[in-house]
Design a protein around this motif. Structure first.
Motif, short mmCIF file in Angstrom:
data_model
loop_
_atom_site.label_atom_id
_atom_site.label_comp_id
_atom_site.label_asym_id
_atom_site.label_seq_id
_atom_site.Cartn_x
_atom_site.Cartn_y
_atom_site.Cartn_z
N ARG A 120 0.82 -1.23 0.00
CA ARG A 120 0.00 0.00 0.00
C ARG A 120 0.85 1.27 0.00
O ARG A 120 1.98 1.28 0.49
CB ARG A 120 -0.90 0.03 1.24
N ARG A 154 -7.17 7.12 -8.54
CA ARG A 154 -8.13 6.17 -9.17
C ARG A 154 -7.88 6.11 -10.68
O ARG A 154 -7.96 5.02 -11.28
CB ARG A 154 -9.57 6.61 -8.89
N ASP A 159 -7.05 1.44 -5.89
CA ASP A 159 -8.21 1.33 -5.01
C ASP A 159 -7.90 2.18 -3.79
O ASP A 159 -6.81 2.05 -3.21
CB ASP A 159 -8.43 -0.12 -4.55
N VAL A 161 -8.15 2.80 -0.11
CA VAL A 161 -8.45 2.07 1.13
C VAL A 161 -9.06 3.03 2.14
O VAL A 161 -10.02 2.71 2.83
CB VAL A 161 -7.17 1.42 1.69
N ALA A 188 -3.74 3.83 -0.35
CA ALA A 188 -4.18 3.29 -1.64
C ALA A 188 -3.44 2.00 -1.95
O ALA A 188 -2.33 1.77 -1.46
CB ALA A 188 -3.95 4.32 -2.74
N GLN A 189 -4.06 1.19 -2.79
CA GLN A 189 -3.40 -0.05 -3.23
C GLN A 189 -3.81 -0.34 -4.67
O GLN A 189 -4.79 0.19 -5.17
CB GLN A 189 -3.76 -1.21 -2.30
N TRP A 190 -3.02 -1.18 -5.31
CA TRP A 190 -3.29 -1.55 -6.69
C TRP A 190 -3.56 -3.06 -6.71
O TRP A 190 -2.61 -3.86 -6.54
CB TRP A 190 -2.11 -1.21 -7.59
N GLY A 191 -4.80 -3.45 -6.84
CA GLY A 191 -5.13 -4.86 -7.03
C GLY A 191 -4.71 -5.77 -5.89
O GLY A 191 -4.06 -6.78 -6.11
#
Ligand SMILES: C[S@@+](CC[C@H](N)C(=O)[O-])C[C@H]1O[C@@H](n2cnc3c(N)ncnc32)[C@H](O)[C@@H]1O
Length: 194
Positions: A120, A154, A159, A161, A188-191
């Motif tokens: 993250r 985005r 995504d 969080v 935030a995170q990616w997948g």
């Protein structure tokens, strides 16, 4: 923010990239919690002292140059980090609000590259509000609109969080008044996570 990262991750991640690390206060703190830390900044000498301290203490803290104004710089570092196996997190405290809009796009793309396989992004920046408009502050920071930051992330496939606002004391001695300033905090995170 570093303490929040450790709390939210349920412990110190194996590897933390401290981007825009400055003098490396967060970097050495994270290394002492047990993370291997890469301190990245366009002034890598800033964290040289904490790198030496970490070495004395048998900790892993590496300082490297990364400049979000130079596409080649963050692309090369992003590719290197993306190839490094293992779980990681990215800490970016008061760097999104210290760089140009174009460099900020580099920060988002760099984060996407290094977190595509998990982990993250923990981000904090001065937040634009009616009381703190988006004009340069006395310490040359640019407050950012929280919704715009979320939309930009985005747009890069992240995504969100969490996204919120808190108050933070300004660094002394810059402000004699020491009025707390609104700060945006985004995770935030990616997948998925590591
Ligand atoms: C306000 S300081 C924050 C330092 C540290 N993260 C903290 O929270 O104390 C902003 C940092 O971003 C770095 N920086 C500014 N522009 C940059 C760029 N284009 N690429 C990489 N780092 C940059 C500066 O050298 C500085 O260390």
């Amino acid at each position: 923010l570093a303490a929040y990262l450790v709390e939210k991750e349920g412990g110190a991640p194996a590897h933390v990239l401290d981007v825009g690390a400055g003098r490396g206060g967060d970097s050495i703190w994270l290394a002492r919690q047990g993370s291997d830390v890469t301190a990245l900044d366009f002034v890598p000498g800033g964290s040289r002292a904490v790198q030496a301290l970490a070495e004395d203490e048998g900790l892993t803290l590496v300082s490297r140059r990364l400049n979000f104004n130079e596409v080649r710089s963050w692309l090369v570092e992003g590719a290197r980090m993306a190839r490094t196996p293992g779980p990681r997190a990215v800490l970016a405290r008061h760097v999104a609000d210290a760089i140009t809009p174009r460099a900020r796009q580099g920060l988002w793309r760099f984060s996407e590259m290094v977190l595509r396989d998990g982990g993250r992004l923990y981000l904090e920046f001065l937040c634009a509000t009616p009381e703190q408009p988006a004009v340069e502050t006395e310490d040359q920071m640019m407050p950012l609109d929280l919704e715009t930051v979320v939309a930009d992330l985005r747009a890069r496939g992240a995504d969100i969080v969490e996204a919120g606002q808190r108050l933070e004391d300004p660094p002394l001695p810059l402000s004699a008044t020491k009025v707390p300033r609104p700060v945006g905090r985004v995770v935030a995170q990616w997948g998925g996570t590591a």
